[in-house]
Scaffold this motif. Structure first.
Motif, PDB file in Angstrom:
ATOM      1  N   PHE A  65      -2.536   8.661  -1.075  1.00  0.00           N
ATOM      2  CA  PHE A  65      -1.646   9.125  -0.010  1.00  0.00           C
ATOM      3  C   PHE A  65      -1.637  10.659   0.022  1.00  0.00           C
ATOM      4  CE2 PHE A  65      -0.085   5.233  -1.960  1.00  0.00           C
ATOM      5  CZ  PHE A  65       0.081   4.395  -0.872  1.00  0.00           C
ATOM      6  N   LYS A 106      -0.321   8.104  -6.949  1.00  0.00           N
ATOM      7  CA  LYS A 106      -1.527   8.226  -6.127  1.00  0.00           C
ATOM      8  C   LYS A 106      -1.301   9.034  -4.844  1.00  0.00           C
ATOM      9  CE  LYS A 106      -4.320   4.504  -7.911  1.00  0.00           C
ATOM     10  NZ  LYS A 106      -3.503   4.269  -9.107  1.00  0.00           N
ATOM     11  N   ARG A 152       4.905   7.425  -0.515  1.00  0.00           N
ATOM     12  CA  ARG A 152       4.338   6.078  -0.443  1.00  0.00           C
ATOM     13  C   ARG A 152       5.306   5.069   0.150  1.00  0.00           C
ATOM     14  NH1 ARG A 152       1.625   4.255  -5.071  1.00  0.00           N
ATOM     15  NH2 ARG A 152       1.832   2.225  -4.107  1.00  0.00           N
ATOM     16  N   GLU A 205       4.498   2.401   3.010  1.00  0.00           N
ATOM     17  CA  GLU A 205       4.811   0.974   2.868  1.00  0.00           C
ATOM     18  C   GLU A 205       5.586   0.458   4.076  1.00  0.00           C
ATOM     19  OE1 GLU A 205       6.677   0.638  -0.988  1.00  0.00           O
ATOM     20  OE2 GLU A 205       4.764   1.003  -2.010  1.00  0.00           O
ATOM     21  N   SER A 230       3.312   0.091   6.954  1.00  0.00           N
ATOM     22  CA  SER A 230       2.483  -1.091   6.755  1.00  0.00           C
ATOM     23  C   SER A 230       3.215  -2.351   7.241  1.00  0.00           C
ATOM     24  CB  SER A 230       2.101  -1.172   5.276  1.00  0.00           C
ATOM     25  OG  SER A 230       1.861  -2.479   4.879  1.00  0.00           O
ATOM     26  N   ASP A 248      -2.581  -3.573   6.456  1.00  0.00           N
ATOM     27  CA  ASP A 248      -2.689  -3.380   5.001  1.00  0.00           C
ATOM     28  C   ASP A 248      -2.267  -1.964   4.607  1.00  0.00           C
ATOM     29  OD1 ASP A 248      -3.583  -5.853   4.584  1.00  0.00           O
ATOM     30  OD2 ASP A 248      -5.698  -5.302   4.250  1.00  0.00           O
ATOM     31  N   LEU A 249      -1.548  -1.883   3.481  1.00  0.00           N
ATOM     32  CA  LEU A 249      -1.137  -0.572   2.964  1.00  0.00           C
ATOM     33  C   LEU A 249      -2.361   0.323   2.743  1.00  0.00           C
ATOM     34  CD1 LEU A 249       1.136   1.265   1.981  1.00  0.00           C
ATOM     35  CD2 LEU A 249       0.882   0.255  -0.295  1.00  0.00           C
ATOM     36  N   SER A 250      -3.452  -0.273   2.273  1.00  0.00           N
ATOM     37  CA  SER A 250      -4.646   0.533   1.985  1.00  0.00           C
ATOM     38  C   SER A 250      -5.186   1.176   3.264  1.00  0.00           C
ATOM     39  CB  SER A 250      -5.730  -0.319   1.328  1.00  0.00           C
ATOM     40  OG  SER A 250      -6.100  -1.363   2.185  1.00  0.00           O
ATOM     41  N   LYS A 251      -5.074   0.455   4.372  1.00  0.00           N
ATOM     42  CA  LYS A 251      -5.559   1.021   5.637  1.00  0.00           C
ATOM     43  C   LYS A 251      -4.628   2.144   6.126  1.00  0.00           C
ATOM     44  CE  LYS A 251      -7.486   0.163  10.097  1.00  0.00           C
ATOM     45  NZ  LYS A 251      -7.329  -0.531  11.380  1.00  0.00           N
ATOM     46  N   ALA A 257      -2.885   4.064   4.169  1.00  0.00           N
ATOM     47  CA  ALA A 257      -3.159   5.193   3.266  1.00  0.00           C
ATOM     48  C   ALA A 257      -4.439   5.919   3.667  1.00  0.00           C
ATOM     49  CB  ALA A 257      -3.258   4.690   1.828  1.00  0.00           C
ATOM     50  N   LEU A 258      -5.479   5.134   3.866  1.00  0.00           N
ATOM     51  CA  LEU A 258      -6.795   5.707   4.173  1.00  0.00           C
ATOM     52  C   LEU A 258      -6.777   6.477   5.494  1.00  0.00           C
ATOM     53  CD1 LEU A 258      -9.356   5.130   2.417  1.00  0.00           C
ATOM     54  CD2 LEU A 258     -10.194   3.803   4.375  1.00  0.00           C
ATOM     55  N   THR A 305      -4.531   9.658   5.472  1.00  0.00           N
ATOM     56  CA  THR A 305      -5.196  10.690   4.662  1.00  0.00           C
ATOM     57  C   THR A 305      -6.354  11.312   5.438  1.00  0.00           C
ATOM     58  OG1 THR A 305      -4.554   9.620   2.606  1.00  0.00           O
ATOM     59  CG2 THR A 305      -6.429  11.109   2.490  1.00  0.00           C
TER      60      THR A 305
END
Ligand SMILES: [Zn+2]
Ligand SMILES: [Zn+2]
Length: 255
Positions: A2, A29, A224, A228, A231, A237-240, A242-243, A246
């Motif tokens: 993040f 992170k 974060r 969340e 999301s 997805d949280l990963s998407k 974040a990505l 960023t």
């Protein structure tokens, strides 16, 4: 990973625990943070922190609520101050009629215009703060050609229509911990409608700690919780989240 696109870790709240703030970022992170300037007296501290920590960046600017009398600045002086590799943006600037003193706000508008002129000159994006000043903010952005440089509408709490007008000028929309508050239904609704490609996340720490830390001193590692919440709101997805946020940060601030 993040990124906290807007924090004030130069404030006294963090003076004795900066290494701790950075350690907790790493644990959560949160790999980067942008420390945003609010006046010229404390700008050297912002610059010092960005110089000391490789993953912290700086901006230079004067917050709209800084008084007229103590915070005059010419475009040239502002441009000169921005001439450091750590300084990736101009701001925070903008209009805030909510906390403003009564009377003429012409000086607030003039200072906002000076920031936009400087951003265009030095080719660094704008960090815009706007509160209770929707029409004037958009009007001045248009008149000064803010779309030629772009930037971010930070800690966004206005309508989707305003977000759309800003996006049309190449601005991103940044959401803070407010989006996690139960009663923030309008902000949640706006967040659901702004495309992820235009979204940044921020803490605006030490203010506005997100749920479940509401009321505590906010800090970059808490960004974060904003991700969340997005999301959930966007069923993504949280990963998407974040990505993409960023990625957006890297593109906008060219880091
Ligand atoms: Zn602000
Ligand atoms: Zn701020």
């Amino acid at each position: 990973m993040f990124v906290d696109s807007h924090c004030h870790i130069n404030f006294p709240d963090f003076a004795n625990d900066l290494d701790g703030v950075l350690e907790r970022m790493a644990e959560s992170k949160v790999e980067k943070a942008l420390c945003v300037s609010v006046n010229l007296v404390t700008f050297p501290d912002v610059l010092k922190i960005a110089t000391r920590y490789e993953n912290v960046y700086a901006s230079v600017g004067i917050h709209p609520n800084e008084k007229e009398t103590t915070s005059k600045i010419s475009v040239d002086d502002l441009c000169l101050l921005s001439d450091h590799k750590e300084v990736v943006a101009i701001g925070e600037t903008g209009l805030d009629y909510f906390r403003a003193e009564k009377g003429s706000l012409e000086w607030q508008k003039a200072r906002f215009r000076a920031h936009i002129k400087c951003a265009r000159e030095v080719q660094k994006p704008l960090i815009i703060h706007t509160r209770d000043a929707k029409e004037d903010t958009i009007k001045i952005m248009r008149e000064e050609g803010a779309e030629k440089i772009g930037g971010v509408m930070h800690c966004f709490t206005e309508t989707f229509e305003m977000a759309q007008e800003a996006m049309d000028m190449g601005f991103m929309i940044s959401f803070s911990g407010i989006v996690t508050f139960k009663n923030a239904s309008q902000v949640k609704e706006v967040a659901s409608r702004v495309p992820l490609e235009f979204i940044l996340i921020e803490t605006d720490s030490p203010y506005l700690a997100p749920v479940p830390h509401r009321g505590a001193t906010n800090e970059p590692s808490y960004v974060r919780y904003v991700a969340e919440e997005l999301s959930k709101i966007k069923s993504t997805d949280l990963s998407k989240i974040a990505l993409t946020t960023t990625d957006n940060f890297h593109k906008l601030f060219k880091v």
